[in-house]
Design an enzyme around this catalytic site. Structure first.
Site, PDB file in Angstrom:
ATOM      1  N   HIS A  80      -2.711   3.048  -4.651  1.00 43.46           N
ATOM      2  CA  HIS A  80      -2.151   2.535  -3.395  1.00 43.46           C
ATOM      3  C   HIS A  80      -0.723   2.034  -3.596  1.00 43.46           C
ATOM      4  O   HIS A  80      -0.343   0.979  -3.089  1.00 43.46           O
ATOM      5  CB  HIS A  80      -3.047   1.431  -2.822  1.00 43.46           C
ATOM      6  N   GLU A 125      -9.625   2.591  -5.436  1.00 46.25           N
ATOM      7  CA  GLU A 125      -9.244   3.947  -5.045  1.00 46.25           C
ATOM      8  C   GLU A 125      -7.998   4.441  -5.789  1.00 46.25           C
ATOM      9  O   GLU A 125      -6.991   4.779  -5.171  1.00 46.25           O
ATOM     10  CB  GLU A 125      -9.006   4.000  -3.530  1.00 46.25           C
ATOM     11  N   ASP A 177       0.847  -1.188   0.000  1.00 47.76           N
ATOM     12  CA  ASP A 177       0.000   0.000   0.000  1.00 47.76           C
ATOM     13  C   ASP A 177       0.884   1.240   0.000  1.00 47.76           C
ATOM     14  O   ASP A 177       2.115   1.128  -0.031  1.00 47.76           O
ATOM     15  CB  ASP A 177      -0.973  -0.014   1.188  1.00 47.76           C
TER      16      ASP A 177
HETATM   17  C1  ACM Z   1     -10.934  -0.656   0.199  1.00 44.08           C
HETATM   18  O1  ACM Z   1     -11.463  -0.601   1.308  1.00 44.08           O
HETATM   19  N1  ACM Z   1     -10.318   0.395  -0.303  1.00 44.08           N
HETATM   20  C2  ACM Z   1     -10.967  -1.860  -0.600  1.00 44.08           C
END
Ligand code: ACM
Length: 552
Positions: free
Chosen positions: A259, A326, A188
């Site tokens: 991420h 995201e 991440d």
């Molecule tokens: C997530 O909670 N961004 C998968």
């Protein structure tokens, strides 16, 4: 001999399909396991035999020498292909002992988990409390099989690193709840946690951040200590093998194209170098969604192919999770390189680029006999052909994917995000997210009514997700995950009625027995009455819940 007063309370969690005795007040005899009890294991059940000797050996000093299934006083492990692969039958009879019959090796292992619960909380200890005391269970027959084939927990080991011992401990905890998938979120913005031999900077640089924000992302508090760590490839081989002995599949997640700030901090050429100076990026020290995402370049594709080659060699899981959630598109919008790529590919803008990334790796994985799974954003811009979806932003993504013939794992944040607060009151250690009580999780239904029977068959199962922005160690993790994981395990395994008709009183009665097991295991769960004084974190900011979708 009837000695019911010595029979422990045996409320099973998750509840089995059928049981011919409730273990209390039935006048049945007790089946004892003692120093003379032999263990008979047919081929294919060796892992469970080894597990029983290690576990019951430690808890009760039971030697369980090899024996014959026909002799009395035997714990017999058997296979019956007429049962479902994960299904089992448990027969306990004072004349001959205990027989665990599975449809396959997994069924035998789940039967052993049930047996351990029936032997009482001391069966969860690692050394005997009273040497020489023979554990027992009431005579009974249990027939059982899971509702879903995918019963998972996601651990985010990127935001806060969980050392290897902690992962192995969680595998034991999953097994005790008949959960069979550990989804490891390995990369991440805030950390890269898997050794990749070809790219040592991923861990030399990407596994460490200088400091960490404490609490919600708007909090003014910082922990000034560097944080980090990673699993070596040998660590991961050990984790995978330990999981396999417990019938658990470890699904690795390498998050792309968002991420990814820790990877870009390690290898600046992965980022959008025509938009920002990626050489000055560091591993991120705060929460939220970083704008620094992978560049849509051949360099990034080749780099992640090389990463995934090493990932595939470590993880035999058929599914490989590539994130896809995201991914802010601002840098791509500003990047001449990205715009040229959009024109060259003829895709539909920046959403098309996201889907191009995922489609590339969907094919790449399929060519190697694997399947891609990603968060529900991978639906945007068109879903790759064989991809499966982890539906996290509610049910909608999962419904759309199932209707389009894709496999789905249901994990909506409104129901099974275990980082979210478990009470509406002000006492939760770091109150973030939706309020999800133990009862709320118990009433979670993985299959939405909108799906036809055929579409519902696309729901492989369900998983609970533990994101660790506000969980900086094992005690915080235990607090958020338990007892809610016990309710979740019952949702995933047992055939419960519709949510409103579920017997929560019966569940809480059985939880009384289960808390004693968790105590014996040393799990720092949230007590039913609320956090203990040391579990509160006065001063560390959460965020009041105003009904709007939360974001830590
Ligand atoms: C997530 O909670 N961004 C998968």
């Amino acid at each position: 001999m009837t000695d019911l007063e010595t029979v422990p309370h045996t409320g099973l969690i998750p509840a089995p399909l059928s049981r011919d005795a409730d273990g209390e007040g039935t006048g049945r005899r007790t089946v004892r396991l003692g120093a003379q009890t032999a263990l008979a294991a047919v081929p294919g059940t060796e892992d469970t035999a080894r597990w029983l000797r290690a576990t019951l050996g430690a808890a009760f000093a039971l030697p369980l020498p090899p024996g014959s299934a026909e002799a009395p006083d035997t714990l017999a492990l058997a296979l019956d292909p007429a049962l479902p692969p994960e299904g089992y039958r448990l027969d306990a009879d004072a004349r001959w002992g205990v027989r665990l019959t599975g449809g396959g090796p997994a069924g035998v292992f789940w039967a052993a988990q049930t047996l351990r619960q029936l032997l009482g909380p001391d069966a969860f200890r690692r050394a005997p409390l009273a040497p020489g005391r023979a554990p027992g269970l009431p005579e009974q027959t249990i027939e059982d099989a899971p509702r879903f084939g995918w019963r998972g927990l996601m651990l985010d080991v990127a935001r806060h690193f969980l050392p290897k011992d902690g992962v192995l401990r969680y595998l034991d905890l999953l097994a005790a709840h008949k959960l069979n998938v550990l989804h490891l979120h390995l990369t991440d913005d805030q950390g890269w946690r898997i050794e990749i031999r070809r790219y040592p900077e991923l861990t030399a640089t990407g596994a460490w951040r200088r400091r960490t924000r404490l609490g919600h992302r708007d909090s003014p508090l910082w922990d000034p200590r560097p944080h980090g760590g990673y699993y070596t490839q040998d660590d991961l081989r050990e984790i995978v093998a330990y999981a396999a002995e417990r019938q658990i599949t470890v699904v690795p997640e390498i998050d792309i194209p968002g991420h990814s700030q820790a990877a870009i901090a390690a290898y600046p050429e992965l980022g959008n170098t025509d938009v920002i100076d990626t050489t000055s990026l560091e591993v991120w020290d705060t929460w939220g969604v970083s704008p620094n995402v992978l560049a849509p370049t051949d360099t990034a594709l080749r780099f992640y192919e090389h990463v995934l080659e090493e990932v595939l060699a470590l993880f035999p899981s058929r599914f490989v999770h590539l994130g896809g959630d995201e991914c802010p598109k601002d840098q791509w919008r500003a990047s001449p390189t990205a715009r040229a790529r959009i024109a060259e590919l003829g895709v539909d803008g920046v959403d098309g680029l996201q889907s191009w990334f995922l489609r590339h790796f969907d094919r790449w994985l399929a060519d190697r006999g694997r399947r891609l799974i990603g968060w529900d954003e991978i639906l945007e811009g068109g879903l790759a052909e064989g991809a499966a979806v982890s539906s996290w932003r509610g049910y909608a993504g999962g419904i759309a994917a199932a209707k389009a013939g894709h496999d789905v794992v249901m994990c909506p944040e409104q129901h099974v995000y275990l980082d979210h607060r478990q009470d509406a009151g002000p006492e939760e250690p770091v109150p973030i997210g939706y309020v999800r009580t133990l009862e709320d999780v118990y009433r979670f239904e993985p299959v939405p009514p909108e799906l036809t029977r055929e579409q519902a068959a696309r729901v492989l199962g369900t998983q609970a997700n533990a994101w660790t922005e506000a969980m900086d160690g094992q005690q915080r993790l235990d607090y958020q995950v338990f007892p809610r994981l016990a309710a979740f395990a019952e949702v995933a395994w047992s055939r419960l009625p519709a949510p409103a008709a579920r017997d929560y009183q019966d569940f809480t009665r059985r939880m009384a027995a289960h808390y004693a097991r968790l105590d014996a295991l040393g799990v720092a769960y949230r007590p039913p009455g609320g956090p203990l004084p040391w579990q509160k974190r006065p001063g560390i900011l959460g965020r009041p819940f105003d009904g709007a979708p939360p974001n830590v």
